[in-house]
Scaffold this motif. Structure first.
Motif, mmCIF file in Angstrom:
data_model
loop_
_atom_site.group_PDB
_atom_site.id
_atom_site.type_symbol
_atom_site.label_atom_id
_atom_site.label_comp_id
_atom_site.label_asym_id
_atom_site.label_seq_id
_atom_site.Cartn_x
_atom_site.Cartn_y
_atom_site.Cartn_z
ATOM 1 N N LEU A 6 0.822 -1.205 0.000
ATOM 2 C CA LEU A 6 0.000 0.000 0.000
ATOM 3 C C LEU A 6 0.862 1.263 0.000
ATOM 4 O O LEU A 6 0.563 2.243 -0.696
ATOM 5 C CB LEU A 6 -0.937 0.003 1.211
ATOM 6 N N GLU A 7 1.958 1.247 0.766
ATOM 7 C CA GLU A 7 2.848 2.395 0.815
ATOM 8 C C GLU A 7 3.527 2.618 -0.537
ATOM 9 O O GLU A 7 3.654 3.757 -1.006
ATOM 10 C CB GLU A 7 3.900 2.190 1.902
ATOM 11 N N ALA A 8 3.937 1.541 -1.196
ATOM 12 C CA ALA A 8 4.558 1.657 -2.515
ATOM 13 C C ALA A 8 3.556 2.179 -3.542
ATOM 14 O O ALA A 8 3.895 3.018 -4.389
ATOM 15 C CB ALA A 8 5.115 0.310 -2.943
ATOM 16 N N MET A 9 2.326 1.706 -3.463
ATOM 17 C CA MET A 9 1.295 2.181 -4.398
ATOM 18 C C MET A 9 0.982 3.658 -4.157
ATOM 19 O O MET A 9 0.796 4.418 -5.099
ATOM 20 C CB MET A 9 0.028 1.322 -4.266
ATOM 21 N N LEU A 10 0.951 4.080 -2.901
ATOM 22 C CA LEU A 10 0.715 5.485 -2.581
ATOM 23 C C LEU A 10 1.865 6.360 -3.088
ATOM 24 O O LEU A 10 1.644 7.432 -3.657
ATOM 25 C CB LEU A 10 0.532 5.667 -1.072
ATOM 26 N N LEU A 12 3.855 5.689 -5.597
ATOM 27 C CA LEU A 12 3.737 5.730 -7.056
ATOM 28 C C LEU A 12 2.626 6.690 -7.485
ATOM 29 O O LEU A 12 2.792 7.451 -8.440
ATOM 30 C CB LEU A 12 3.478 4.329 -7.603
ATOM 31 N N ALA A 13 1.521 6.678 -6.779
ATOM 32 C CA ALA A 13 0.418 7.582 -7.108
ATOM 33 C C ALA A 13 0.834 9.040 -6.914
ATOM 34 O O ALA A 13 0.505 9.905 -7.740
ATOM 35 C CB ALA A 13 -0.806 7.257 -6.256
ATOM 36 N N VAL A 14 1.566 9.327 -5.849
ATOM 37 C CA VAL A 14 2.044 10.691 -5.618
ATOM 38 C C VAL A 14 3.017 11.099 -6.721
ATOM 39 O O VAL A 14 2.955 12.225 -7.242
ATOM 40 C CB VAL A 14 2.699 10.808 -4.224
ATOM 41 N N LEU A 15 3.911 10.202 -7.127
ATOM 42 C CA LEU A 15 4.858 10.498 -8.198
ATOM 43 C C LEU A 15 4.128 10.773 -9.512
ATOM 44 O O LEU A 15 4.427 11.751 -10.209
ATOM 45 C CB LEU A 15 5.839 9.341 -8.369
ATOM 46 N N VAL A 16 3.166 9.951 -9.849
ATOM 47 C CA VAL A 16 2.394 10.154 -11.081
ATOM 48 C C VAL A 16 1.633 11.475 -11.016
ATOM 49 O O VAL A 16 1.576 12.215 -12.006
ATOM 50 C CB VAL A 16 1.442 8.963 -11.321
ATOM 51 N N PHE A 17 1.076 11.800 -9.875
ATOM 52 C CA PHE A 17 0.358 13.066 -9.735
ATOM 53 C C PHE A 17 1.292 14.257 -9.913
ATOM 54 O O PHE A 17 0.950 15.226 -10.593
ATOM 55 C CB PHE A 17 -0.323 13.142 -8.362
ATOM 56 N N ILE A 18 2.481 14.194 -9.332
ATOM 57 C CA ILE A 18 3.430 15.309 -9.461
ATOM 58 C C ILE A 18 3.856 15.473 -10.916
ATOM 59 O O ILE A 18 3.914 16.588 -11.432
ATOM 60 C CB ILE A 18 4.648 15.087 -8.532
ATOM 61 N N VAL A 19 4.138 14.376 -11.600
ATOM 62 C CA VAL A 19 4.523 14.454 -13.011
ATOM 63 C C VAL A 19 3.378 15.012 -13.844
ATOM 64 O O VAL A 19 3.560 15.882 -14.695
ATOM 65 C CB VAL A 19 4.974 13.069 -13.526
#
Length: 59
Positions: A6-10, A12-19
């Motif tokens: 769950l932490e890794a998915m979160l 990744l989601a934050v990274l995708v959102f920033i990009v």
């Protein structure tokens, strides 16, 4: 183990959102057009003045 996933998915989601946020947060109509009269490079046809030789520093 589920918590790590769950932490890794979160992360990744934050990274995708920033990009995504940085890709589409530019000017509304894109980049500005280039200037109509760009600055021309200096004319190299004329010889440059030669500098004077440095003085000798012998004692």
């Amino acid at each position: 183990m589920l918590l790590l996933l769950l932490e890794a998915m979160l992360a990744l989601a934050v990274l995708v959102f920033i990009v995504w946020w940085t890709m589409f947060s530019g000017r509304p109509k894109g980049e500005l057009p280039p200037p109509a009269d760009p600055i021309a490079p200096p004319d190299r046809s004329e010889p440059r003045e030669r500098r004077a030789d440095p003085p000798d520093r012998r004692a």
